[in-house]
Design an enzyme around this catalytic site. Structure first.
Site, PDB file in Angstrom:
ATOM      1  N   SER A  26       4.299  -9.429  54.397  1.00  0.00           N
ATOM      2  CA  SER A  26       3.599  -8.273  53.740  1.00  0.00           C
ATOM      3  C   SER A  26       4.515  -7.734  52.302  1.00  0.00           C
ATOM      4  CB  SER A  26       3.905  -7.167  53.766  1.00  0.00           C
ATOM      5  OG  SER A  26       2.996  -7.612  55.214  1.00  0.00           O
ATOM      6  N   ASN A 113      -4.169  -7.445  64.204  1.00  0.00           N
ATOM      7  CA  ASN A 113      -5.629  -7.901  64.028  1.00  0.00           C
ATOM      8  C   ASN A 113      -6.474  -6.174  63.943  1.00  0.00           C
ATOM      9  OD1 ASN A 113      -4.666 -10.468  64.209  1.00  0.00           O
ATOM     10  ND2 ASN A 113      -5.556 -10.810  65.467  1.00  0.00           N
ATOM     11  N   SER A 280       0.574   3.721  15.050  1.00  0.00           N
ATOM     12  CA  SER A 280       0.923   2.016  14.924  1.00  0.00           C
ATOM     13  C   SER A 280       2.833   2.224  14.041  1.00  0.00           C
ATOM     14  CB  SER A 280       0.011   2.103  13.933  1.00  0.00           C
ATOM     15  OG  SER A 280       1.054   0.631  12.938  1.00  0.00           O
ATOM     16  N   LYS A 286      -2.345   5.754  11.265  1.00  0.00           N
ATOM     17  CA  LYS A 286      -2.974   4.844  11.983  1.00  0.00           C
ATOM     18  C   LYS A 286      -3.513   6.571  12.936  1.00  0.00           C
ATOM     19  CE  LYS A 286      -5.394   1.833  13.253  1.00  0.00           C
ATOM     20  NZ  LYS A 286      -5.183   0.496  13.708  1.00  0.00           N
ATOM     21  N   GLU A 293      -8.318   2.404  24.873  1.00  0.00           N
ATOM     22  CA  GLU A 293      -8.275   0.882  24.953  1.00  0.00           C
ATOM     23  C   GLU A 293      -8.105   0.051  25.618  1.00  0.00           C
ATOM     24  OE1 GLU A 293      -6.569  -0.967  21.823  1.00  0.00           O
ATOM     25  OE2 GLU A 293      -7.334   0.533  20.322  1.00  0.00           O
ATOM     26  N   TYR A 320     -10.186 -13.622  62.621  1.00  0.00           N
ATOM     27  CA  TYR A 320      -9.321 -13.468  62.081  1.00  0.00           C
ATOM     28  C   TYR A 320      -8.362 -14.333  61.875  1.00  0.00           C
ATOM     29  CZ  TYR A 320      -5.391 -11.215  59.913  1.00  0.00           C
ATOM     30  OH  TYR A 320      -4.236 -10.604  58.797  1.00  0.00           O
ATOM     31  N   LYS A 328      -5.530  -6.005  50.532  1.00  0.00           N
ATOM     32  CA  LYS A 328      -4.794  -5.777  50.841  1.00  0.00           C
ATOM     33  C   LYS A 328      -4.688  -5.099  48.870  1.00  0.00           C
ATOM     34  CE  LYS A 328      -3.062  -5.976  54.631  1.00  0.00           C
ATOM     35  NZ  LYS A 328      -3.826  -6.468  55.229  1.00  0.00           N
TER      36      LYS A 328
END
Length: 474
Positions: A26, A113, A280, A286, A293, A320, A328
């Site tokens: 995992s 499972n 900036s 800026k 964003e 399964y 996950k």
């Protein structure tokens, strides 16, 4: 510490190749499920006592050891080793280190499972509520700004062109409505996800764990899954969860896009707080809306997680398959993304400073009051198709003269059409335009005030759902 081992090695004559284990082990992020696995193990231990595989003393010793492991895990005193294939192997190893052969009894009547399906489902049900609470904080920030700007006039847009005046609160609450539906999607998802896979074992059900309904209730579920094969082989609940998070990501991205526009020098509607903006490295002037964003960019991850899960599920035979382990990675990506994005967006929205005079001035730019003229004519019996044409001629007349509709003279009106008279001027203010739209859901301040009250009531109900949960939490 005992040597880590795989749980399936006894029928093999040699150990697994390093390349296999490298692929099979995992991802370290999966071990975040340990607390949920321990909660399920505690419930399973009670079931083994009920069916007689553990006596009362053994059951108490197992429960005490599981509680100690949970405390040590939270304190960082116990961690997975490189040889632990997955969270189940890790926790069984630690339990057997503390209890010896008694710890090995806990594996009876269950499979990795049903454990894997259960751990992730418990995790998602918990985190759905965490996402809802974080989103409600953003919702509170949006609602707080709206409450401050019920009377603030702004231009409304279609096709990113000035369309009609609106209350700025109404514009903000348009985003809030989408977020409210995002929470409702999580609540609706949770109703379908509230079925426990425990007792399904590998796929056919357990010959030992005979009371899955009791284990389900102990873990906060409504009951066990109806079909053991479906319980371990389906992940539509993961895909549906990921759709809810992807849709939330899209809604967050749309708000982010508007904040880009509003905070630009061309719009100048809002100013970002310094704590929630960046600059900036080369242009000292800026002030960038980086949170917006980054939120827009992270929406792509949320959409990608959904695509990953749907693609992994397509064409899988029951029950399964190891392909399902992708559930996950996709779920963790979505949850981690929102855990970073939502608080940042909340802070940015909460601290926005709104330039009300700029909004008021722009509310009538671009002939946004034209519909008021057409409506005024329609109320006087002029067919709307004709009223539309007359108003278009009036707009063209104003353009030729370099004036706005609010500047027209009586002579201008009559020159376009004799049915236009001075009384139409009473409609040619943004205040009048906004006030006139007083039907349910409209932008009139009274209606927006009512909308805000309903939203706050819904938010209170949603917050109660998120807080009131009987399942395991971290």
């Amino acid at each position: 510490m005992t040597e880590p081992k795989v749980l399936w090695a006894s029928r093999f004559r040699s150990g697994p190749a390093p390349e296999l284990m490298n692929l099979s082990r995992s991802d370290p992020s999966h071990f975040r499920l340990a607390a949920y696995d321990l909660a399920a193990s505690s419930s399973h231990a009670r079931e083994l006592v009920r069916v007689g595989l553990l006596d009362e003393d053994e059951g108490e010793r197992v429960q005490a050891a599981l509680a100690d492991i949970a405390a040590d895990l939270e304190a960082g005193a116990v961690i997975p080793s490189e040889g632990d294939e997955d969270v189940h192997t890790f926790l069984e190893r630690v339990l057997m280190e503390r209890l010896g052969p008694l710890g090995g009894k806990l594996r009876a009547g269950r499979s990795r499972n049903d454990q894997a399906a259960n751990d992730l489902k418990l995790y998602l049900r918990d985190k759905a509520r965490r996402i809802a609470l974080d989103l409600l904080s953003l919702q509170d920030a949006v609602a707080g700004q709206a409450e401050e700007h019920l009377q603030t006039l702004a231009p409304g847009f279609t096709h990113l062109q000035p369309a009609q005046p609106v209350s700025f609160a109404h514009q903000l609450l348009a985003h809030a409505q989408g977020f409210a539906r995002d929470i409702e999607r999580l609540r609706d998802w949770d109703r379908r996800a509230a079925r426990s896979p425990l007792g399904a074992a590998a796929l056919a059900g357990s010959a030992i764990a005979k009371n899955p309904d009791l284990s389900a209730r102990e873990l906060g579920y409504d009951g066990p899954c109806e079909n053991s094969i479906d319980a371990v082989g389906s992940r539509d609940h993961v895909a549906e969860f990921l759709f809810a998070t992807a849709m939330l990501g899209v809604n967050l991205s749309r708000l982010a896009e508007e904040i880009f526009l509003w905070s630009s020098r061309q719009f100048r509607w809002v100013e970002l707080d310094d704590a929630y903006a960046t600059g900036s490295s080369i242009m000292p002037q800026k002030k960038n809306a980086d949170i917006a964003e980054l939120t827009r960019g992270r929406a792509a991850r949320l959409i990608g997680a959904l695509s990953t899960m749907l693609t992994a599920l397509k064409g899988l035979p029951f029950a399964y398959n190891r392909d399902l382990a992708e559930d996950k990675r996709a779920a963790f990506e979505a949850i981690d993304t929102l855990a970073a994005v939502l608080p940042a967006m909340t802070g940015m929205v909460r601290t926005l400073r709104v330039n009300t005079e700029t909004l008021r001035r722009q509310a009538t730019e671009g002939f946004t009051l034209a519909t008021e003229v057409a409506d005024w004519l329609a109320r006087r019996g002029v067919p709307f198709s004709e009223a539309h044409e007359i108003t278009g001629l009036l707009v063209r007349h104003c353009e030729d003269r370099g004036i706005g509709l609010e500047d027209v003279t009586d002579a201008d009106l009559v020159a376009v059409d004799p049915r236009l008279d001075a009384t139409v001027k009473s409609c040619l203010t943004p205040e009048a335009a906004v006030t006139a739209r007083d039907a349910y859901g409209g932008t009139a301040p009274e209606r927006v005030t009512e909308q805000l009250a309903r939203l706050r009531s819904l938010s209170d109900d949603q917050r109660e759902w998120a807080i009131r949960y009987d399942g395991p939490r971290t």
